[in-house]
Write a protein that holds these residues in place. Structure first.
Motif, PDB file in Angstrom:
ATOM      1  N   PHE A  15      -5.620 -21.188   7.068  1.00  0.00           N
ATOM      2  CA  PHE A  15      -4.382 -20.804   7.745  1.00  0.00           C
ATOM      3  C   PHE A  15      -3.195 -21.631   7.239  1.00  0.00           C
ATOM      4  O   PHE A  15      -2.145 -21.076   6.907  1.00  0.00           O
ATOM      5  CB  PHE A  15      -4.547 -20.984   9.257  1.00  0.00           C
ATOM      6  N   LEU A  16      -3.353 -22.939   7.160  1.00  0.00           N
ATOM      7  CA  LEU A  16      -2.258 -23.802   6.699  1.00  0.00           C
ATOM      8  C   LEU A  16      -1.852 -23.468   5.269  1.00  0.00           C
ATOM      9  O   LEU A  16      -0.661 -23.449   4.939  1.00  0.00           O
ATOM     10  CB  LEU A  16      -2.666 -25.280   6.799  1.00  0.00           C
ATOM     11  N   THR A  20       2.144 -21.560   5.197  1.00  0.00           N
ATOM     12  CA  THR A  20       3.303 -22.381   4.875  1.00  0.00           C
ATOM     13  C   THR A  20       3.164 -23.009   3.496  1.00  0.00           C
ATOM     14  O   THR A  20       2.049 -23.258   3.030  1.00  0.00           O
ATOM     15  CB  THR A  20       3.521 -23.490   5.934  1.00  0.00           C
ATOM     16  N   SER A  21       4.296 -23.254   2.896  1.00  0.00           N
ATOM     17  CA  SER A  21       4.290 -23.994   1.633  1.00  0.00           C
ATOM     18  C   SER A  21       4.589 -25.472   1.890  1.00  0.00           C
ATOM     19  O   SER A  21       4.559 -26.278   0.971  1.00  0.00           O
ATOM     20  CB  SER A  21       5.331 -23.407   0.669  1.00  0.00           C
ATOM     21  N   ARG A  22       4.867 -25.817   3.146  1.00  0.00           N
ATOM     22  CA  ARG A  22       5.099 -27.222   3.503  1.00  0.00           C
ATOM     23  C   ARG A  22       3.842 -28.048   3.243  1.00  0.00           C
ATOM     24  O   ARG A  22       2.727 -27.543   3.355  1.00  0.00           O
ATOM     25  CB  ARG A  22       5.434 -27.361   4.992  1.00  0.00           C
ATOM     26  N   GLU A 111      -2.768 -16.646  12.441  1.00  0.00           N
ATOM     27  CA  GLU A 111      -2.239 -15.778  11.394  1.00  0.00           C
ATOM     28  C   GLU A 111      -0.866 -16.315  10.978  1.00  0.00           C
ATOM     29  O   GLU A 111      -0.157 -16.906  11.793  1.00  0.00           O
ATOM     30  CB  GLU A 111      -2.145 -14.335  11.874  1.00  0.00           C
ATOM     31  N   PRO A 112      -0.489 -16.144   9.723  1.00  0.00           N
ATOM     32  CA  PRO A 112       0.769 -16.703   9.225  1.00  0.00           C
ATOM     33  C   PRO A 112       1.998 -16.320  10.048  1.00  0.00           C
ATOM     34  O   PRO A 112       2.899 -17.145  10.239  1.00  0.00           O
ATOM     35  CB  PRO A 112       0.861 -16.156   7.799  1.00  0.00           C
ATOM     36  N   ARG A 117       6.848 -17.582  13.646  1.00  0.00           N
ATOM     37  CA  ARG A 117       7.517 -17.522  14.957  1.00  0.00           C
ATOM     38  C   ARG A 117       7.754 -18.925  15.496  1.00  0.00           C
ATOM     39  O   ARG A 117       8.825 -19.221  16.028  1.00  0.00           O
ATOM     40  CB  ARG A 117       6.674 -16.719  15.953  1.00  0.00           C
ATOM     41  N   PHE A 118       6.744 -19.773  15.369  1.00  0.00           N
ATOM     42  CA  PHE A 118       6.882 -21.153  15.832  1.00  0.00           C
ATOM     43  C   PHE A 118       8.022 -21.847  15.096  1.00  0.00           C
ATOM     44  O   PHE A 118       8.892 -22.458  15.719  1.00  0.00           O
ATOM     45  CB  PHE A 118       5.553 -21.905  15.623  1.00  0.00           C
TER      46      PHE A 118
END
Length: 160
Positions: A15-16, A20-22, A111-112, A117-118
Motif C-alpha cells: 500500500f505505501l 505515495t511517492s513520499r 487503497e491508494p 483523501r487523507f
C-alpha cells in the motif's frame, strides 16, 4: 512516518509503495533495517524514532494512545489503522477522526485513494490540532498529583 508492530499485514508495505511517492520510515514492522522502494525499515531506535517523528509530515499507526498522543502534541495528523480485535485502538481511532485530527481506516482495506483523501485533508487536520492545547506528560502528572492530594478521591483506599 509509520509505526506498525503487526508485521502480518504485509499489504501495508505494498500500500505505501503504491499510494505515495513520499519516503516512508517504518518502525516496528521488522527487526532488520532495509529498503523496498520508498519504504525504509528501521530497527528499534528511540532517538532515531523521535527525531523522525518530530520532522515528519504525518503519522500512520495502529491505534495506540501513546504514539497518537505524541503525534498530536507535535502537531502531526494521524492515519490510524487499528487492529480490529483491539477495541481500545478502534475507540482511539474513532475519536481521532471525530475530533478532526486525522482519519481511521481498516488495515485490511487499504487503497491508494484513501491515502489521497487523507493527504488532501492535512491542512484541516493541522488546523484542528493547532486549535487545541495538548499538554505534556509533566503537566498531566502534576494535575493527577494535585487531584490525588486535593481530597477529591474521598475515602478511597488503596488495595493491599
Amino acid at each position: 512516518m509509520v509505526y506498525q508492530s503487526n508485521s502480518t499485514h504485509s499489504a501495508l508495505i505494498d500500500f505505501l509503495r503504491a499510494a505515495t511517492s513520499r519516503i516512508c520510515h517504518v518502525f516496528g514492522y521488522r527487526d532488520e533495517e532495509g529498503r523496498t522502494g520508498n519504504v525504509f525499515f528501521h530497527k528499534k531506535d528511540e532517538e532515531g524514532f523521535l527525531r523522525l517523528l518530530e520532522g515528519c509530515s504525518y503519522v500512520i499507526q495502529g491505534g495506540s494512545h501513546t504514539l497518537m498522543g505524541e503525534a498530536l502534541y507535535l502537531g502531526k495528523p494521524v492515519l490510524a489503522l487499528p487492529l480490529y480485535s483491539m477495541i481500545e485502538q478502534r475507540v482511539n481511532a474513532m475519536y481521532l477522526e471525530r475530533l478532526g485530527y486525522g482519519m481511521q481506516a481498516r488495515i485490511t482495506g487499504l487503497e491508494p485513494a484513501m491515502l489521497e483523501r487523507f493527504e488532501e485533508n492535512l491542512p484541516q487536520y493541522r488546523k484542528n490540532i493547532f486549535c487545541r492545547e495538548f499538554c505534556s506528560n509533566k503537566t498531566v502528572f502534576a494535575l493527577v498529583s494535585e487531584f490525588a492530594t486535593s481530597g477529591c478521591l474521598g475515602n478511597l483506599k488503596r488495595p493491599d
